[in-house]
Scaffold this motif. Structure first.
Motif, PDB file in Angstrom:
ATOM      1  N   UNK A  22     -12.396  14.357   4.721  1.00 15.65           N
ATOM      2  CA  UNK A  22     -12.035  13.383   4.854  1.00 15.65           C
ATOM      3  C   UNK A  22     -12.672  12.274   3.821  1.00 15.65           C
ATOM      4  N   UNK A  23     -11.924  11.244   3.285  1.00 20.34           N
ATOM      5  CA  UNK A  23     -12.397  10.499   2.326  1.00 20.34           C
ATOM      6  C   UNK A  23     -13.752   9.951   2.187  1.00 20.34           C
ATOM      7  N   UNK A  24     -14.138   9.454   3.531  1.00 24.62           N
ATOM      8  CA  UNK A  24     -15.442   9.013   3.957  1.00 24.62           C
ATOM      9  C   UNK A  24     -16.703  10.065   3.506  1.00 24.62           C
ATOM     10  N   UNK A  25     -16.278  11.362   4.290  1.00 32.17           N
ATOM     11  CA  UNK A  25     -17.155  12.357   3.913  1.00 32.17           C
ATOM     12  C   UNK A  25     -17.300  12.734   2.764  1.00 32.17           C
ATOM     13  N   UNK A  72      -3.010   7.889  -2.758  1.00 29.48           N
ATOM     14  CA  UNK A  72      -1.794   7.204  -1.743  1.00 29.48           C
ATOM     15  C   UNK A  72      -2.341   7.023  -0.506  1.00 29.48           C
ATOM     16  N   UNK A  73      -3.774   7.252  -0.214  1.00 29.15           N
ATOM     17  CA  UNK A  73      -4.128   6.794   1.013  1.00 29.15           C
ATOM     18  C   UNK A  73      -5.063   5.516   0.886  1.00 29.15           C
ATOM     19  N   UNK A  74      -5.288   5.036  -0.295  1.00 37.18           N
ATOM     20  CA  UNK A  74      -6.137   3.491  -0.399  1.00 37.18           C
ATOM     21  C   UNK A  74      -6.964   3.636  -1.648  1.00 37.18           C
ATOM     22  N   UNK A  75      -7.799   2.693  -1.716  1.00 38.73           N
ATOM     23  CA  UNK A  75      -8.878   2.672  -2.874  1.00 38.73           C
ATOM     24  C   UNK A  75     -10.207   2.869  -2.257  1.00 38.73           C
ATOM     25  N   UNK A  76     -11.024   3.684  -3.061  1.00 32.85           N
ATOM     26  CA  UNK A  76     -12.354   3.772  -2.604  1.00 32.85           C
ATOM     27  C   UNK A  76     -13.262   3.353  -3.794  1.00 32.85           C
ATOM     28  N   UNK A  77     -14.347   2.654  -3.576  1.00 33.65           N
ATOM     29  CA  UNK A  77     -15.042   2.137  -4.560  1.00 33.65           C
ATOM     30  C   UNK A  77     -16.677   2.600  -4.153  1.00 33.65           C
ATOM     31  N   UNK A  78     -17.176   3.473  -4.826  1.00 34.47           N
ATOM     32  CA  UNK A  78     -18.609   3.869  -4.567  1.00 34.47           C
ATOM     33  C   UNK A  78     -19.426   3.584  -5.779  1.00 34.47           C
ATOM     34  N   UNK A  90     -13.938  -7.880  -3.449  1.00 34.03           N
ATOM     35  CA  UNK A  90     -13.310  -9.401  -3.131  1.00 34.03           C
ATOM     36  C   UNK A  90     -12.094  -9.062  -2.442  1.00 34.03           C
ATOM     37  N   UNK A  91     -11.672 -10.026  -1.613  1.00 36.67           N
ATOM     38  CA  UNK A  91     -10.506  -9.992  -0.845  1.00 36.67           C
ATOM     39  C   UNK A  91      -9.698 -11.474  -0.919  1.00 36.67           C
ATOM     40  N   UNK A  92      -8.562 -11.223  -0.818  1.00 40.33           N
ATOM     41  CA  UNK A  92      -7.917 -12.702  -0.662  1.00 40.33           C
ATOM     42  C   UNK A  92      -6.421 -12.419  -0.061  1.00 40.33           C
ATOM     43  N   UNK A  93      -6.321 -12.814   1.319  1.00 46.25           N
ATOM     44  CA  UNK A  93      -4.946 -12.505   1.743  1.00 46.25           C
ATOM     45  C   UNK A  93      -5.172 -10.763   2.161  1.00 46.25           C
ATOM     46  N   UNK A  94      -3.982 -10.220   1.905  1.00 44.75           N
ATOM     47  CA  UNK A  94      -3.949  -8.854   2.051  1.00 44.75           C
ATOM     48  C   UNK A  94      -4.202  -7.970   0.987  1.00 44.75           C
ATOM     49  N   UNK A  95      -4.830  -8.670  -0.028  1.00 44.75           N
ATOM     50  CA  UNK A  95      -5.322  -7.942  -1.107  1.00 44.75           C
ATOM     51  C   UNK A  95      -6.727  -7.731  -1.494  1.00 44.75           C
ATOM     52  N   UNK A  96      -7.081  -6.441  -1.859  1.00 46.04           N
ATOM     53  CA  UNK A  96      -8.546  -6.231  -2.253  1.00 46.04           C
ATOM     54  C   UNK A  96      -8.721  -6.013  -3.839  1.00 46.04           C
ATOM     55  N   UNK A  97      -9.968  -6.501  -4.171  1.00 48.12           N
ATOM     56  CA  UNK A  97     -10.237  -6.137  -5.637  1.00 48.12           C
ATOM     57  C   UNK A  97     -11.840  -5.503  -5.651  1.00 48.12           C
ATOM     58  N   UNK A 122     -22.887   3.167  -0.233  1.00 48.50           N
ATOM     59  CA  UNK A 122     -22.188   2.712   0.870  1.00 48.50           C
ATOM     60  C   UNK A 122     -20.568   2.803   0.473  1.00 48.50           C
ATOM     61  N   UNK A 123     -19.700   3.479   0.585  1.00 48.39           N
ATOM     62  CA  UNK A 123     -18.467   3.493   0.119  1.00 48.39           C
ATOM     63  C   UNK A 123     -17.565   2.335   0.743  1.00 48.39           C
ATOM     64  N   UNK A 124     -16.792   1.639  -0.245  1.00 54.83           N
ATOM     65  CA  UNK A 124     -15.821   0.402   0.110  1.00 54.83           C
ATOM     66  C   UNK A 124     -14.569   1.108   0.119  1.00 54.83           C
ATOM     67  N   UNK A 125     -13.984   1.272   1.283  1.00 55.83           N
ATOM     68  CA  UNK A 125     -12.558   1.706   1.261  1.00 55.83           C
ATOM     69  C   UNK A 125     -11.565   0.924   2.100  1.00 55.83           C
ATOM     70  N   UNK A 126     -10.472   0.858   1.101  1.00 56.69           N
ATOM     71  CA  UNK A 126      -9.382  -0.008   1.521  1.00 56.69           C
ATOM     72  C   UNK A 126      -8.142   0.718   1.715  1.00 56.69           C
ATOM     73  N   UNK A 127      -7.711   1.044   2.932  1.00 52.68           N
ATOM     74  CA  UNK A 127      -6.458   1.926   3.060  1.00 52.68           C
ATOM     75  C   UNK A 127      -5.410   1.360   2.665  1.00 52.68           C
ATOM     76  N   UNK A 128      -4.426   2.056   2.222  1.00 51.25           N
ATOM     77  CA  UNK A 128      -3.068   1.703   1.723  1.00 51.25           C
ATOM     78  C   UNK A 128      -2.188   1.583   2.999  1.00 51.25           C
ATOM     79  N   UNK A 129      -1.829   0.375   3.242  1.00 52.01           N
ATOM     80  CA  UNK A 129      -0.889   0.101   4.408  1.00 52.01           C
ATOM     81  C   UNK A 129       0.561   0.305   3.879  1.00 52.01           C
ATOM     82  N   UNK A 130       1.276   1.292   4.515  1.00 53.16           N
ATOM     83  CA  UNK A 130       2.673   1.452   4.282  1.00 53.16           C
ATOM     84  C   UNK A 130       3.510   1.199   5.267  1.00 53.16           C
ATOM     85  N   UNK A 131       4.595   0.640   5.141  1.00 54.18           N
ATOM     86  CA  UNK A 131       5.547   0.142   6.250  1.00 54.18           C
ATOM     87  C   UNK A 131       6.156   1.500   6.410  1.00 54.18           C
ATOM     88  N   UNK A 132       6.854   1.642   8.005  1.00 50.86           N
ATOM     89  CA  UNK A 132       7.297   2.698   8.359  1.00 50.86           C
ATOM     90  C   UNK A 132       8.517   3.028   7.487  1.00 50.86           C
TER      91      UNK A 132
END
Length: 137
Positions: A22-25, A72-78, A90-97, A122-132
């Motif tokens: 998994x990404x976190x591991x 395709x799962x999201x953004x990971x910053x370490x 940083x965050x604003x609304x549904x966006x992460x920076x 400590x990883x910062x992970x922002x999952x990518x949200x995909x509409x069905x």
């Protein structure tokens, strides 16, 4: 490979695709704590990190680094466990920076709702949200 960023990216890819971690591991493998810190952890965390350090010893990244990985799962910053390189989230609304400096974030997002420093190892992970609907396209 000519840069440490390339090495980290290839290591991360290898851990995800070939070891199916998994990404976190995978992030924990690259930034695992020092042995003396592991010795002071509660039993469950100590066992977890002891196993990671033992099994994936060659994938532990030492030295200063901060990396932002996208998939395709999201953004990971370490960044390195000693926090020798800066990393800002940083965050604003549904966006992460993510950026190495807060000023870089503020250039593209003038008034973020929240800004903070990512802690070392400590990883910062922002999952990518995909509409069905998007997922089925």
């Amino acid at each position: 490979m000519q840069t440490d960023t390339e090495v980290i990216t290839y290591l991360f890819d290898h851990l995800l695709r070939h070891h199916n971690l998994p990404i976190e591991v995978a992030a924990d493998v690259l930034t695992a704590p020092e042995w003396d810190e592991i010795d002071r952890m509660p039993d469950d965390k100590r066992e977890y990190f002891t196993n990671l350090r033992s099994i994936y010893n060659g994938a532990l990244v030492n030295g200063p680094f901060s990396v932002i990985l996208g998939s395709n799962k999201g953004l990971l910053a370490i960044n390195d466990r000693l926090k020798l390189r800066s990393l800002t989230a940083a965050t604003k609304g549904n966006r992460a920076y993510f950026a190495s400096e807060e000023s870089a974030v503020r250039i593209i997002c003038h008034y973020p709702a929240a800004v903070g420093s990512v802690s070392g190892a400590e990883p910062g992970f922002i999952p990518l949200e995909i509409d069905d609907e998007e997922e089925s396209d």
